[in-house]
Design an enzyme around this catalytic site. Structure first.
Site, mmCIF file in Angstrom:
data_model
loop_
_atom_site.group_PDB
_atom_site.id
_atom_site.type_symbol
_atom_site.label_atom_id
_atom_site.label_comp_id
_atom_site.label_asym_id
_atom_site.label_seq_id
_atom_site.Cartn_x
_atom_site.Cartn_y
_atom_site.Cartn_z
ATOM 1 N N SER A 33 29.037 37.989 45.236
ATOM 2 C CA SER A 33 27.486 37.470 45.124
ATOM 3 C C SER A 33 26.226 37.113 45.707
ATOM 4 C CB SER A 33 27.782 36.509 44.388
ATOM 5 O OG SER A 33 29.216 36.397 43.891
ATOM 6 N N HIS A 64 27.509 40.288 38.817
ATOM 7 C CA HIS A 64 28.066 41.745 39.627
ATOM 8 C C HIS A 64 27.945 42.528 38.878
ATOM 9 C CE1 HIS A 64 30.857 39.208 42.484
ATOM 10 N NE2 HIS A 64 30.569 37.783 41.903
ATOM 11 N N HIS A 86 37.508 40.985 40.476
ATOM 12 C CA HIS A 86 38.283 40.189 40.457
ATOM 13 C C HIS A 86 39.741 40.177 40.080
ATOM 14 C CE1 HIS A 86 34.212 38.842 41.887
ATOM 15 N NE2 HIS A 86 34.752 38.523 42.621
ATOM 16 N N TYR A 88 41.570 37.095 39.152
ATOM 17 C CA TYR A 88 40.944 36.214 38.047
ATOM 18 C C TYR A 88 40.390 36.626 36.841
ATOM 19 C CZ TYR A 88 36.173 35.490 39.940
ATOM 20 O OH TYR A 88 34.714 35.747 40.339
ATOM 21 N N GLU A 89 39.457 37.701 36.774
ATOM 22 C CA GLU A 89 39.099 38.600 35.507
ATOM 23 C C GLU A 89 40.353 38.786 34.843
ATOM 24 O OE1 GLU A 89 35.511 40.705 35.875
ATOM 25 O OE2 GLU A 89 36.129 40.612 38.485
ATOM 26 N N ALA A 116 30.853 35.360 48.797
ATOM 27 C CA ALA A 116 30.519 34.363 48.522
ATOM 28 C C ALA A 116 31.248 33.231 48.721
ATOM 29 C CB ALA A 116 29.829 33.733 47.480
ATOM 30 N N MET A 217 37.637 33.420 46.608
ATOM 31 C CA MET A 217 38.747 34.418 45.716
ATOM 32 C C MET A 217 38.721 35.493 45.809
ATOM 33 S SD MET A 217 36.974 31.968 42.477
ATOM 34 C CE MET A 217 37.242 29.650 42.974
ATOM 35 N N SER A 218 38.839 35.757 46.496
ATOM 36 C CA SER A 218 38.050 37.625 46.972
ATOM 37 C C SER A 218 38.610 38.263 48.326
ATOM 38 C CB SER A 218 36.911 38.056 46.415
ATOM 39 O OG SER A 218 35.527 37.327 47.669
ATOM 40 N N ASN A 241 28.102 26.802 49.706
ATOM 41 C CA ASN A 241 28.134 25.768 48.913
ATOM 42 C C ASN A 241 29.185 25.186 50.085
ATOM 43 O OD1 ASN A 241 30.508 26.656 47.056
ATOM 44 N ND2 ASN A 241 31.224 25.101 47.885
ATOM 45 N N HIS A 253 28.570 27.187 39.468
ATOM 46 C CA HIS A 253 28.292 29.034 39.876
ATOM 47 C C HIS A 253 27.149 29.100 40.425
ATOM 48 C CE1 HIS A 253 29.477 33.549 40.093
ATOM 49 N NE2 HIS A 253 28.269 33.671 39.181
HETATM 50 N N1 HPA Z 1 35.677 27.053 45.970
HETATM 51 C C1 HPA Z 1 36.101 29.006 45.939
HETATM 52 N N2 HPA Z 1 35.640 30.059 46.135
HETATM 53 C C2 HPA Z 1 34.047 30.117 45.829
HETATM 54 C C3 HPA Z 1 33.381 28.624 46.492
HETATM 55 C C4 HPA Z 1 34.485 27.478 46.641
HETATM 56 O O1 HPA Z 1 33.809 26.297 47.252
HETATM 57 N N3 HPA Z 1 32.586 28.773 46.725
HETATM 58 C C5 HPA Z 1 31.723 30.113 46.188
HETATM 59 N N4 HPA Z 1 33.470 30.861 45.985
#
Ligand code: HPA
Length: 278
Positions: A33, A64, A86, A88-89, A116, A217-218, A241, A253
Site C-alpha cells: 500500500s 493495490h 493478500h 484475507y482476500e 504498510a 497482514m502480509s 499508524n 484504511h
Molecule cells: N495492524 C495490522 N495491519 C496493519 C496495520 C495495523 O495496525 N496498519 C497497517 N497494516
C-alpha cells in the site's frame, strides 16, 4: 479451491510473461500500500495486468492496482509487483505466493518487500520506516503455510531454514544508504497476521510482549517462500499508524494510505540506493 500449484502451472505463468517481454530480472519487488506508484518509474517498462496471466490471483484492495511491471530500475533488471495479493482476500497461500515462485523460475535472486504496518514499538510514529530484521509468521505457526503439502524440490528443501530470513548484507547496505542520505529509520521484528480485522488491545499487548515491533497482514508468507527458493530478502515496513492499545483509537484504511505519502520518499531513497549498489 485447488490448494497446491504445480511446477507446470508456475511455468505456464512464466511462459505467458516471456511471450510478452524478453527480460531476465535479477531483482523482484513487491510493493505494498502506498508505494505502488514507485513502479511507474521503471524504465523500458512492460506492464502486464494480473488479469492477463493464467492462474494469477487478482488483487481486490483499494490502493493495490494489480499489475506486473518488468523493466529497469537504477540499472537493474526488475520484476515489480505493483500491488500484492493478500490471504484475507480469500486466496490460498499458494496463490498469494505464486508471484514469488514465478520470480524464482525467472531467475530473480533478490526480493525487496515493502508493507504498510502498525507500529507496536513505542518509538514508532506514523510515517516512519522500519528495516525488518526478522519476523514472526503467525499464519505459518498455526499451519497456514504455502509449503504445506508435497515439497516442490525444484525450489528448495522440505524443511527450509529461516534463521536469516532477512539478508544481513542487504540490511547493512540499507542502513548505510539510509545514513548517507539522512533518512531516519528503525529496525525490528515484523509480525505477520492473516487479517483482515485489526488487532484487539489484548492482541497488541501480546504481540509487544513476544517481541513484535511492527504488525501487518502480509510479507511473512512471501518471505518464507522466497527463502525456500534461496532468494536473499530485504524487507521494509512503512509505519502507517500506531498499533494502539487505546480503546478510543480506530485505524482506518484511509489512515494507512495517508501515512504512506510520508513513507514513500524514504523507502524510495533506500531501495534506489540498494539497487544501485548490488
Ligand atoms: N495492524 C495490522 N495491519 C496493519 C496495520 C495495523 O495496525 N496498519 C497497517 N497494516
Amino acid at each position: 479451491m485447488q490448494e497446491n500449484l504445480t511446477i507446470e502451472e508456475i511455468d505456464e505463468v512464466v511462459a505467458a510473461i516471456r511471450s510478452r517481454v524478453e527480460i531476465a530480472p535479477r531483482v523482484g519487488l513487491i510493493l505494498g500500500s502506498g508505494l505502488s506508484h514507485f513502479a511507474e518509474s521503471v524504465e523500458n517498462a512492460a506492464s502486464i495486468p494480473f488479469s492477463d496471466l493464467p492462474h494469477w490471483p487478482v488483487s481486490t484492495v483499494k490502493g493495490h492496482s494489480g499489475r506486473l511491471v518488468l523493466g529497469q530500475l537504477e540499472g537493474q533488471d526488475v520484476f515489480v509487483m505493483q500491488g500484492r495479493i493478500h490471504f484475507y482476500e480469500g486466496y490460498t497461500m499458494q496463490q498469494v505466493t505464486l508471484p514469488v515462485r514465478v520470480m524464482q523460475r525467472m531467475g530473480v535472486e533478490i526480493l525487496v518487500v515493502t508493507n504498510a504496518a502498525g507500529g507496536i514499538a513505542d518509538a514508532h510514529q506514523p510515517g516512519d520506516v522500519m528495516l525488518i530484521t526478522d519476523h514472526i509468521n503467525f499464519p505459518g505457526l498455526i499451519g497456514k503455510s504455502p509449503m504445506h503439502g508435497p515439497n516442490l524440490d525444484e525450489f528448495g528443501p522440505r524443511f527450509p531454514d529461516m534463521t536469516q530470513a532477512y539478508d544481513p548484507e542487504l540490511l547493512d547496505l540499507a542502513r548505510k544508504i539510509a545514513n548517507e542520505n539522512n533518512v531516519p529509520f528503525h529496525e525490528g521484528v515484523y509480525v505477520g497476521l492473516s487479517g483482515p480485522s485489526f488487532e484487539t488491545p489484548a492482541e497488541l499487548r501480546f504481540l509487544k510482549m513476544i517481541g513484535g515491533d511492527s504488525v501487518g497482514m502480509s510479507t511473512v508468507t512471501e518471505v518464507s517462500v522466497a527463502r525456500h527458493g534461496g532468494m536473499r530478502v530485504l524487507g521494509l515496513s512503512g509505519i502507517s499508524n500506531k498499533a494502539h492499545t487505546d480503546l478510543s483509537f480506530v485505524a482506518t484504511h484511509e489512515d494507512v494510505l495517508e501515512a504512506g505519502k510520508q513513507i514513500v520518499p524514504k523507502m524510495e531513497t533506500i531501495i534506489r540506493g540498494v539497487l544501485r549498489t548490488i
